[in-house]
Design a protein around this motif. Structure first.
Motif, PDB file in Angstrom:
ATOM      1  N   ALA A   2     -11.460  -1.699 -13.193  1.00 24.95           N
ATOM      2  CA  ALA A   2     -12.587  -2.338 -13.921  1.00 24.95           C
ATOM      3  C   ALA A   2     -12.075  -2.077 -15.362  1.00 24.95           C
ATOM      4  O   ALA A   2     -12.521  -2.925 -16.334  1.00 24.95           O
ATOM      5  CB  ALA A   2     -13.777  -1.158 -13.729  1.00 24.95           C
ATOM      6  N   VAL A   3     -11.547  -0.984 -15.916  1.00 23.87           N
ATOM      7  CA  VAL A   3     -11.102  -0.908 -17.167  1.00 23.87           C
ATOM      8  C   VAL A   3     -10.111  -1.778 -17.419  1.00 23.87           C
ATOM      9  O   VAL A   3      -9.864  -2.321 -18.565  1.00 23.87           O
ATOM     10  CB  VAL A   3     -10.502   0.782 -17.272  1.00 23.87           C
ATOM     11  N   GLU A   4      -9.165  -2.113 -16.441  1.00 24.28           N
ATOM     12  CA  GLU A   4      -8.204  -3.142 -16.719  1.00 24.28           C
ATOM     13  C   GLU A   4      -8.644  -4.359 -17.052  1.00 24.28           C
ATOM     14  O   GLU A   4      -8.078  -5.329 -17.986  1.00 24.28           O
ATOM     15  CB  GLU A   4      -7.401  -3.233 -15.543  1.00 24.28           C
ATOM     16  N   ARG A  30     -10.250  -4.516 -20.563  1.00 25.33           N
ATOM     17  CA  ARG A  30      -9.200  -4.465 -21.641  1.00 25.33           C
ATOM     18  C   ARG A  30      -8.666  -5.852 -21.538  1.00 25.33           C
ATOM     19  O   ARG A  30      -8.020  -6.313 -22.544  1.00 25.33           O
ATOM     20  CB  ARG A  30      -8.031  -3.575 -21.353  1.00 25.33           C
ATOM     21  N   GLY A  31      -8.551  -6.260 -20.657  1.00 28.64           N
ATOM     22  CA  GLY A  31      -7.952  -7.956 -20.876  1.00 28.64           C
ATOM     23  C   GLY A  31      -6.815  -7.981 -19.890  1.00 28.64           C
ATOM     24  O   GLY A  31      -5.911  -9.006 -20.277  1.00 28.64           O
ATOM     25  N   GLY A  32      -6.372  -7.258 -18.909  1.00 24.89           N
ATOM     26  CA  GLY A  32      -5.242  -7.594 -17.880  1.00 24.89           C
ATOM     27  C   GLY A  32      -4.298  -6.444 -18.279  1.00 24.89           C
ATOM     28  O   GLY A  32      -4.581  -5.217 -18.897  1.00 24.89           O
ATOM     29  N   THR A  33      -3.124  -6.623 -17.853  1.00 21.11           N
ATOM     30  CA  THR A  33      -2.022  -5.607 -17.920  1.00 21.11           C
ATOM     31  C   THR A  33      -1.486  -5.686 -19.296  1.00 21.11           C
ATOM     32  O   THR A  33      -1.915  -6.496 -20.404  1.00 21.11           O
ATOM     33  CB  THR A  33      -0.874  -6.188 -16.805  1.00 21.11           C
ATOM     34  N   ARG A  34      -0.564  -4.610 -19.664  1.00 17.01           N
ATOM     35  CA  ARG A  34       0.126  -4.836 -20.788  1.00 17.01           C
ATOM     36  C   ARG A  34       0.695  -6.181 -21.335  1.00 17.01           C
ATOM     37  O   ARG A  34       0.506  -6.465 -22.303  1.00 17.01           O
ATOM     38  CB  ARG A  34       1.347  -3.607 -20.663  1.00 17.01           C
TER      39      ARG A  34
END
Length: 147
Positions: free
Chosen positions: A80-82, A85-89
């Motif tokens: 959910a946090v990912e 934030r908009g996905g992976t790094r």
């Protein structure tokens, strides 16, 4: 021992219901009921009932289920946090690079809207009655939008 007895009784009752259903000439339904009725006896014979009974009364098993639940909650919350934030790094880095490219050349991406050449307000026209006037309304709407 009690679980085996209960499963056997449930299977016997199910087979009795299947026999009554077959007597009423509903053979497909009777076969389906018989199949469901044989499941508890099959579970007893394979030992699954003993395993479930041992697991249900084991504190170690319940601690294991608790740990499984905790790991699931951690996994779901990180997903959910990912997403928030908009996905992976790597995806965030690509998004920031794309945003920098857009801010570097805003005049190429934004359409130019010049001053309007049409009048601010038009007087309302009288209602029209023939079908040729209906097409003129459509033409007026298209011209209004520059098509």
């Amino acid at each position: 021992m009690i679980a085996e007895t209960v499963c056997s009784a449930v299977s016997a009752a199910g087979l009795g219901i299947a026999a009554v259903t077959a007597y009423r000439k509903r053979f497909l339904a009777a076969a389906r009921i018989a199949a469901y009725a044989l499941v508890p006896v099959a579970l007893v014979m394979t030992g699954i009932v003993d395993w479930v009974a041992d697991t249900a009364f084991s504190p170690t098993a319940w601690a294991g289920f608790g740990l499984l639940g905790a790991s699931w909650l951690l996994f779901a919350s990180t997903r959910a946090v990912e997403r928030r934030r908009g996905g992976t790094r790597k995806e965030r880095r690509e998004a920031r690079a794309a945003q920098r490219r857009e801010t570097a050349a805003p005049e190429t991406s934004a359409p130019s809207l010049g001053p309007s050449t049409r009048p601010a307000a038009r007087p309302a026209s009288a209602p029209r009655t023939n079908s040729a006037d209906d097409f003129s309304d459509i033409e007026a709407i298209l011209k209004k939008h520059g098509i």
